[in-house]
Motif scaffolding. Structure first.
Motif, PDB file in Angstrom:
ATOM      1  N   GLY A 134       9.270   2.378  -9.684  1.00  0.00           N
ATOM      2  CA  GLY A 134       8.299   2.546  -8.459  1.00  0.00           C
ATOM      3  C   GLY A 134       8.327   1.432  -7.286  1.00  0.00           C
ATOM      4  O   GLY A 134       9.612   1.904  -6.268  1.00  0.00           O
ATOM      5  N   ARG A 165       1.042  -0.853  -0.131  1.00  0.00           N
ATOM      6  CA  ARG A 165      -0.359  -0.151   0.348  1.00  0.00           C
ATOM      7  C   ARG A 165       0.966   1.242   0.112  1.00  0.00           C
ATOM      8  O   ARG A 165       0.693   2.366   1.027  1.00  0.00           O
ATOM      9  N   ARG A 213      16.044  -1.852  -7.602  1.00  0.00           N
ATOM     10  CA  ARG A 213      15.206  -1.114  -8.231  1.00  0.00           C
ATOM     11  C   ARG A 213      13.634  -1.706  -9.078  1.00  0.00           C
ATOM     12  O   ARG A 213      14.962  -0.316 -10.181  1.00  0.00           O
ATOM     13  N   LYS A 261       0.996   3.398  -2.561  1.00  0.00           N
ATOM     14  CA  LYS A 261       0.031   4.611  -3.115  1.00  0.00           C
ATOM     15  C   LYS A 261      -0.817   5.106  -1.479  1.00  0.00           C
ATOM     16  O   LYS A 261      -0.331   6.526  -2.115  1.00  0.00           O
ATOM     17  N   ASN A 309       1.933   7.331   0.322  1.00  0.00           N
ATOM     18  CA  ASN A 309       2.184   8.660  -1.012  1.00  0.00           C
ATOM     19  C   ASN A 309       0.907   9.785  -0.805  1.00  0.00           C
ATOM     20  O   ASN A 309       1.516  10.813  -0.528  1.00  0.00           O
ATOM     21  N   LYS A 315       0.221 -11.374  -1.767  1.00  0.00           N
ATOM     22  CA  LYS A 315      -0.684  -9.760  -1.750  1.00  0.00           C
ATOM     23  C   LYS A 315      -2.300 -10.753  -1.832  1.00  0.00           C
ATOM     24  O   LYS A 315      -2.730  -9.963  -0.747  1.00  0.00           O
ATOM     25  N   LEU A 370      11.187   4.649  -0.055  1.00  0.00           N
ATOM     26  CA  LEU A 370      11.889   3.669  -0.755  1.00  0.00           C
ATOM     27  C   LEU A 370      13.417   3.249  -0.347  1.00  0.00           C
ATOM     28  O   LEU A 370      14.219   3.092  -0.233  1.00  0.00           O
ATOM     29  N   ARG A 377      -1.050  -9.702   1.923  1.00  0.00           N
ATOM     30  CA  ARG A 377      -0.403  -8.673   2.295  1.00  0.00           C
ATOM     31  C   ARG A 377       0.791  -8.814   3.511  1.00  0.00           C
ATOM     32  O   ARG A 377       1.178  -9.622   3.706  1.00  0.00           O
ATOM     33  N   HIS A 380       4.868  13.122  -1.904  1.00  0.00           N
ATOM     34  CA  HIS A 380       5.797  12.020  -2.605  1.00  0.00           C
ATOM     35  C   HIS A 380       6.542  12.038  -1.759  1.00  0.00           C
ATOM     36  O   HIS A 380       8.288  11.045  -2.108  1.00  0.00           O
ATOM     37  N   ASP A 427       9.616   9.052  -1.362  1.00  0.00           N
ATOM     38  CA  ASP A 427      10.202   8.709  -1.385  1.00  0.00           C
ATOM     39  C   ASP A 427      11.479   8.158  -0.641  1.00  0.00           C
ATOM     40  O   ASP A 427      12.404   7.461  -0.629  1.00  0.00           O
TER      41      ASP A 427
HETATM   42  N1  LIG Z   1       6.760   8.567  -3.558  1.00  0.00           N
HETATM   43  C1  LIG Z   1       7.451   7.606  -4.936  1.00  0.00           C
HETATM   44  N2  LIG Z   1       6.106   6.822  -5.549  1.00  0.00           N
HETATM   45  C2  LIG Z   1       5.743   6.417  -5.985  1.00  0.00           C
HETATM   46  C3  LIG Z   1       7.414   6.795  -6.810  1.00  0.00           C
HETATM   47  N3  LIG Z   1       7.833   5.760  -8.552  1.00  0.00           N
HETATM   48  C4  LIG Z   1       6.191   5.318  -8.131  1.00  0.00           C
HETATM   49  N4  LIG Z   1       5.950   5.498  -6.755  1.00  0.00           N
HETATM   50  C5  LIG Z   1       3.962   5.348  -6.332  1.00  0.00           C
HETATM   51  O1  LIG Z   1       3.777   4.263  -5.882  1.00  0.00           O
HETATM   52  C6  LIG Z   1       2.717   4.038  -6.147  1.00  0.00           C
HETATM   53  C7  LIG Z   1       2.446   2.129  -6.039  1.00  0.00           C
HETATM   54  O2  LIG Z   1       1.394   1.596  -6.316  1.00  0.00           O
HETATM   55  P1  LIG Z   1       0.809   0.107  -6.338  1.00  0.00           P
HETATM   56  O3  LIG Z   1       2.540  -0.340  -6.199  1.00  0.00           O
HETATM   57  O4  LIG Z   1       0.192   0.452  -7.840  1.00  0.00           O
HETATM   58  O5  LIG Z   1      -0.260  -0.082  -5.113  1.00  0.00           O
HETATM   59  P2  LIG Z   1      -0.001   0.076  -3.472  1.00  0.00           P
HETATM   60  O6  LIG Z   1      -0.123   1.318  -2.626  1.00  0.00           O
HETATM   61  O7  LIG Z   1       1.275  -0.200  -2.972  1.00  0.00           O
HETATM   62  O8  LIG Z   1      -0.287  -1.223  -3.681  1.00  0.00           O
HETATM   63  P3  LIG Z   1      -0.157  -2.509  -2.968  1.00  0.00           P
HETATM   64  O9  LIG Z   1       1.239  -3.121  -4.694  1.00  0.00           O
HETATM   65  O10 LIG Z   1      -1.196  -3.439  -3.989  1.00  0.00           O
HETATM   66  O11 LIG Z   1       0.109  -3.515  -2.449  1.00  0.00           O
HETATM   67  C8  LIG Z   1       1.570   4.635  -6.860  1.00  0.00           C
HETATM   68  O12 LIG Z   1       0.770   5.584  -6.192  1.00  0.00           O
HETATM   69  C9  LIG Z   1       3.201   5.443  -7.807  1.00  0.00           C
HETATM   70  O13 LIG Z   1       2.433   6.865  -8.187  1.00  0.00           O
HETATM   71  C10 LIG Z   1       8.917   7.034  -6.617  1.00  0.00           C
HETATM   72  O14 LIG Z   1       9.548   6.730  -7.115  1.00  0.00           O
HETATM   73  N5  LIG Z   1       8.459   7.870  -5.440  1.00  0.00           N
END
Ligand SMILES: Nc1nc2c(ncn2[C@@H]2O[C@H](COP(=O)(O)OP(=O)(O)OP(=O)(O)O)[C@@H](O)[C@H]2O)c(=O)[nH]1
Length: 571
Positions: free
Chosen positions: A447, A408, A444, A410, A413, A517, A425, A521, A418, A422
Motif C-alpha cells: 500500500g 491519509r 515499498r 486513503k 484515493n 502518527k 505513490l 503525522r 486510485h 498510484d
Molecule cells: N492508489 C492506491 N491505493 C492503495 C494501494 N495500496 C493500498 N492502497 C490504499 O491505501 C490506503 C491506505 O490507507 P491507510 O494507510 O490505512 O490509512 P491512511 O489513509 O494512509 O491514514 P494514515 O496512515 O493513518 O495516515 C487504503 O485506502 C488502500 O486501499 C495502491 O497500490 N494504490
C-alpha cells in the motif's frame, strides 16, 4: 552429460571411422582397379611371352621336319642319279645308316604299295600301304607329304611319315621313300620341351582334327581325347595362334597357349594351371593388398589424430558448457574469434548465454522490484535487511531503518481516485529515492508503506538528518496532472545497535512511526533499538498538539517491555 557419451558413439569416433572407411574404400577401389588392370596386362604379358616361346618351338618343329624331308630328298636324288630300280633301293638305304638318327625307320614302297626296302627291319615281310593316305597322296601328286600320325605296322609304335617319290630316268614314279618318325622317340620332343619356360604345365601337339601327336600322357597319342583333356585340345584349335585363360584342363583352371605349325599344319600348345602361370601376379597382388592394408591402418591412425586435433575445440566447448552448468564459467569464454564452425557455435552459445543471463536478471529484477513504483519490494527487503545488519556487524557500523507511510492516503484515493493515488505513490517513491544516498535501499512494503535501509551510519544524530531530508523532499506540492496536492508522510526511524535483529529494528521503527502518527503525522521520530523512549516528533506538528491528542495516555497503555520512542516535533 556430454562426457557420458560412449566412445563408439562419439562424433570423433564416427568421423575417424568415416575417414578410415573412405581411405579403405579409396584404397581398395583405386588399388583394386589398378590391380585388375595390372592383372589383365600381366596376363597378356605372360601369355605373349609363352606364345613367343611356343613360336620358337613351332619353328623348330617345322625346320626339323623340313630337314628330314631334305634328307629323304637327297636319297631320292642319289637313287635317280644311279638310275636305281626298286631292287637297288635296299642297298642304297643300307649305305645311309645316318638316316637312323632322324627316322625310326626309312622304307621304300613300289607304286603298288608293296614294301621293297627297309633301313632297319630286313625281315621278309609282306607289307602293303596302298590304304595309307600319305601313300595315295604321294602317288597322286608326285610330291612328298607329311602324314597324319598312325601306328606303324613295322615298328608297332606311333609314328608320322615323311614321304618322298622316286622317279626313274624317264621321270616316271616307280617307288617312294617313307621315313617314319617315332612319336615316342625322345629326340623328337626333347628339344621342344627344353624351350618351355615353366616346368609346371605340359606341352602337347595336335593335328587339325584333334588327334594327339605329342602328349606327356603317351596313351593319348594317336587318340582324339574326350572328357577332361578335350577342352585344352579344342581351345588350341580355335585360332592359328593365341591363348585362352578360361579353360578347365583336367578339371584345373588353365592357361592354354597355342601356335599352328606353318609347314606341318599341326598345332603345338602348352597348358599351365592358372595358379602356376600367374604366380608372379599373385605375389604382386598379395604385396599390394598388404601394402594397402598397412596404408589404410596408417591412414586410420592419422585420421584419428587429425580428427582429435580438429575436434579439440569441441572438447573445450563441452567442458566450458559443463562448467557453466555448474556455474563456474563466465559466459565471455564463448565469445571467441575463431572463424570456423566451432567459433560460430561458440559465439552462438555466447549469445544464448547472454539472453539467458538477461532473462535471469529480468526475472530477478521482477522478483525483487515493486511493479508500480520500481522500488524494491517486500521480498527483496526481507532478504536484504538481515544481510545489511550482518554486514554492519562485521564492519562495526550502525544501520538505520526508516518505516514510513503516506499520511491519509486513503483520503487521496477516495477523493481523487486510485489512479491519482498510484501517481502519488510513484512520485512519493521518486522523491524518497532522491533523498537517500545510492548505497541506501528504498522498498515499498505494501500500500502506502515504505522502508529505507541506511547503511554505514556512524552516529544516531545522522538519523535525524535523514528524517529531516525526507520531510524536505515531501515539502513541495505534488503535481499530478492538473492537480496540485499537498502530501505529507510520517516516518519512524530505528537505529540498530550491534547484534540487533531484523525483527527488533522493524519493531522499533514501527513504534517510532506509531508515535509520529499519534503525534498528528507529517514528522519523523528516531528510536535506538533497545533504548526506545518517548522523545520528540520532528516535523510540522508541535508537542502541544501531541499532548492534546492524549498521546501520553495511549503510550502508557502500551506493553511494559515497549519503551517509548524519542518523539520531537518542530515547525
Ligand atoms: N492508489 C492506491 N491505493 C492503495 C494501494 N495500496 C493500498 N492502497 C490504499 O491505501 C490506503 C491506505 O490507507 P491507510 O494507510 O490505512 O490509512 P491512511 O489513509 O494512509 O491514514 P494514515 O496512515 O493513518 O495516515 C487504503 O485506502 C488502500 O486501499 C495502491 O497500490 N494504490
Amino acid at each position: 552429460m556430454l562426457s557420458a557419451i560412449h566412445h563408439f558413439t562419439s562424433f570423433k569416433f564416427k568421423i575417424s571411422f568415416l575417414v578410415t572407411s573412405m581411405v579403405l574404400i579409396a584404397g581398395l577401389g583405386v588399388g583394386g582397379i589398378s590391380l585388375l588392370i595390372a592383372e589383365v596386362q600381366m596376363h597378356r604379358v605372360i601369355a605373349s611371352q609363352e606364345l613367343s616361346t611356343l613360336a620358337g618351338a613351332a619353328a623348330f618343329i617345322d625346320s626339323d621336319v623340313r630337314a628330314r624331308q631334305l634328307a629323304l630328298r637327297t636319297i631320292a636324288e642319289e637313287a635317280r642319279a644311279h638310275n636305281l630300280d626298286a631292287a637297288g633301293l635296299q642297298a642304297l638305304l643300307e649305305a645311309h645308316q645316318g638316316l637312323a638318327d632322324d627316322f625310326a625307320n626309312v622304307t621304300a614302297f613300289d607304286t603298288h604299295g608293296d614294301l621293297v626296302a627297309s633301313l632297319r627291319d630286313r625281315r621278309e615281310r609282306r607289307i602293303n600301304i596302298t590304304s595309307r593316305l600319305h601313300f595315295q597322296e604321294t602317288l597322286a601328286t608326285g610330291k612328298g607329304v607329311i602324314s597324319l600320325p598312325y601306328r606303324s605296322a613295322l615298328l608297332e609304335r606311333p609314328v608320322f611319315a615323311v614321304t618322298q617319290p622316286l622317279f626313274d630316268a624317264y621321270g616316271r614314279q616307280y617307288a617312294m621313300l617313307v621315313g617314319a618318325v617315332d612319336l615316342l622317340r625322345p629326340t623328337f620332343v626333347a628339344q621342344i620341351e627344353a624351350l618351355r619356360t615353366s616346368g609346371k604345365g605340359y606341352l602337347f601337339i595336335t593335328t587339325q582334327d584333334g588327334t594327339i601327336v605329342h602328349h606327356p600322357r603317351t596313351e593319348l597319342i594317336l587318340t582324339q581325347p574326350s572328357g577332361d583333356n578335350r577342352p585344352a585340345v579344342e581351345a588350341a584349335l580355335t585360332a592359328p595362334e593365341g591363348w585362352r585363360t578360361d579353360i578347365l584342363d583336367d578339371g584345373t583352371p588353365s592357361l592354354v597357349v597355342f601356335k599352328r605349325l606353318s609347314h606341318v599344319g599341326w598345332t603345338v600348345a602348352v597348358s599351365y594351371p592358372l595358379r602356376a602361370a600367374f604366380a608372379p601376379m599373385a605375389a604382386v597382388r598379395n604385396n599390394t593388398v598388404a601394402a594397402a592394408g598397412l596404408f589404410t591402418a596408417l591412414a586410420g591412425v592419422f585420421g584419428w589424430l587429425f580428427v582429435k586435433t580438429l575436434t579439440q575445440p569441441l572438447d573445450q566447448l563441452q567442458h566450458k558448457v559443463e562448467a557453466m552448468g555448474r556455474g563456474k564459467t563466465d559466459i565471455d569464454v564463448f565469445n571467441v574469434d575463431a572463424r570456423d564452425e566451432f567459433g560460430l557455435l561458440s559465439r552462438a552459445l555466447y549469445r544464448l548465454s547472454q539472453l539467458r543471463q538477461q532473462s535471469e536478471d529480468e526475472l530477478k529484477r521482477m522478483a525483487s522490484t515493486d511493479v508500480l513504483t520500481g522500488a524494491h519490494n517486500r521480498r527483496m527487503f526481507d532478504q536484504f535487511l538481515p544481510t545489511a545488519l550482518a554486514r554492519a556487524r562485521r564492519a562495526g557500523e550502525q544501520v538505520a531503518v526508516a518505516f514510513l507511510d503516506v499520511d491519509r492516503f486513503k483520503a487521496i484515493n477516495d477523493t481523487h481516485g486510485h489512479g491519482v493515488g498510484d501517481a502519488v505513490l510513484v512520485e512519493f517513491t521518486r522523491r524518497l529515492q532522491g533523498a537517500v544516498r545510492c548505497t541506501d535501499t528504498v522498498a515499498r512494503l505494501a500500500g502506502d508503506e515504505f522502508v529505507i535501509v541506511y547503511e554505514q551510519l556512524h552516529a544516531v544524530e545522522e538519523a535525524h538528518q535523514l528524517g529531516a531530508k525526507i520531510m524536505t523532499a515531501m515539502a513541495a506540492p505534488f503535481r499530478i496532472g492538473d492537480l496540485v496536492l499537498r502530501v505529507t508522510t510520517s516516518v519512524g526511524i530505528a537505529v540498530a545497535r550491534h547484534a540487533s535483529s531484523a525483527e527488533a529494528i522493524m519493531h522499533s521503527a514501527d513504534y517510532a512511526l506509531y508515535g509520529v502518527k499519534a503525534a498528528g503525522r507529517n514528522g519523523y521520530a528516531v528510536n535506538v533499538v533497545g533504548a526506545e523512549k518517548l522523545a520528540s516528533v520532528h516535523g510540522h506538528q508541535t508537542m502541544a498538539q501531541l499532548v492534546n491528542r492524549s498521546l501520553a495516555a495511549r503510550f502508557r497503555a502500551l506493553p511494559s517491555e515497549r519503551a517509548s520512542p524519542s518523539l520531537a516535533a518542530s515547525t
